[in-house]
Design a protein around this motif. Structure first.
Motif, PDB file in Angstrom:
ATOM      1  N   ILE A 236     -41.446  78.880  42.175  1.00  0.00           N
ATOM      2  CA  ILE A 236     -41.961  77.575  41.757  1.00  0.00           C
ATOM      3  C   ILE A 236     -41.317  76.477  42.588  1.00  0.00           C
ATOM      4  O   ILE A 236     -40.378  76.721  43.344  1.00  0.00           O
ATOM      5  CB  ILE A 236     -41.756  77.337  40.239  1.00  0.00           C
ATOM      6  N   LYS A 237     -41.824  75.284  42.453  1.00  0.00           N
ATOM      7  CA  LYS A 237     -41.268  74.126  43.141  1.00  0.00           C
ATOM      8  C   LYS A 237     -40.299  73.437  42.197  1.00  0.00           C
ATOM      9  O   LYS A 237     -40.629  73.128  41.071  1.00  0.00           O
ATOM     10  CB  LYS A 237     -42.405  73.171  43.525  1.00  0.00           C
ATOM     11  N   ALA A 238     -39.087  73.204  42.671  1.00  0.00           N
ATOM     12  CA  ALA A 238     -38.114  72.429  41.894  1.00  0.00           C
ATOM     13  C   ALA A 238     -38.391  70.949  42.133  1.00  0.00           C
ATOM     14  O   ALA A 238     -39.114  70.586  43.072  1.00  0.00           O
ATOM     15  CB  ALA A 238     -36.703  72.780  42.340  1.00  0.00           C
ATOM     16  N   TYR A 239     -37.840  70.097  41.281  1.00  0.00           N
ATOM     17  CA  TYR A 239     -37.963  68.659  41.499  1.00  0.00           C
ATOM     18  C   TYR A 239     -36.658  67.990  41.096  1.00  0.00           C
ATOM     19  O   TYR A 239     -35.902  68.518  40.283  1.00  0.00           O
ATOM     20  CB  TYR A 239     -39.170  68.083  40.742  1.00  0.00           C
ATOM     21  N   ASN A 240     -36.407  66.839  41.673  1.00  0.00           N
ATOM     22  CA  ASN A 240     -35.180  66.091  41.415  1.00  0.00           C
ATOM     23  C   ASN A 240     -35.446  65.150  40.239  1.00  0.00           C
ATOM     24  O   ASN A 240     -35.927  64.029  40.425  1.00  0.00           O
ATOM     25  CB  ASN A 240     -34.772  65.327  42.673  1.00  0.00           C
TER      26      ASN A 240
END
Length: 178
Positions: A90-94
């Protein structure tokens, strides 16, 4: 009150060893009712109260509400990736950076509350339609490299919603905001 208690008013998340059908149903209900509980928690707060951090160096109440939408939008997307791809990364996000973006500062919380209601309706409808096999689907988080099973992810987000709701409720109690 110490900083750790302010950060984790309901404690840190601890996953059960086994997630029974009953526990899973509880997770889904926590996710189902969170938007209404958050709405009730903030409905009487004025602009100054919404701009109050729930702890020193913490987010303002309004940022917490917007964060729930951001986080849970990512969660629903992660569920859908896991259900339609084979163990995707998956894509992580800040999340801290997202909380500083202009939409968070300019958007009234009622917009995010509306989004939260709609988002959770879609998410609950998805979860209630999953088979036991689908609940075992997985994704990989790129920061930890760890594989997560959807059944356990539901528990994480059940806790996450209650965690942030408690931030708001405890702030109201400490400040005697009715």
């Amino acid at each position: 009150m110490d900083l750790e208690q302010l950060k984790y008013p309901i404690g840190k998340y601890e996953a059960p060893a086994e997630i029974s059908a009953s526990i899973l149903k509880g997770y889904i209900n926590d996710i189902r009712y969170l938007p209404s509980l958050v709405e009730i928690a903030v409905q009487t707060l004025d602009a100054a109260q919404l701009a109050t951090p729930y702890r020193p160096d913490g987010w303002m109440v309004s940022q917490v509400v917007h964060h729930l939408v951001d986080s849970h939008t990512n969660a629903l997307t992660r569920f859908k990736w896991a259900l339609t791809e084979d163990n995707p990364t998956i894509k992580a996000y800040n999340e801290a950076a997202w909380a500083q973006l202009p939409d968070v500062a300019k958007t009234p919380i009622n917009v995010s509350l509306t989004l939260l209601h709609a988002l959770h309706t879609r998410w609950v409808n998805l979860m209630e339609g999953l088979t036991e096999e689908q609940w075992q689907r997985t994704f990989v988080h790129p920061e930890s490299g760890k594989t997560f099973v959807l059944k356990a992810v539901a528990g994480t987000y059940s806790w996450h919603g209650k965690h942030h709701l408690a931030h708001i409720e405890r702030l109201k109690e400490r400040n005697n905001w009715k």
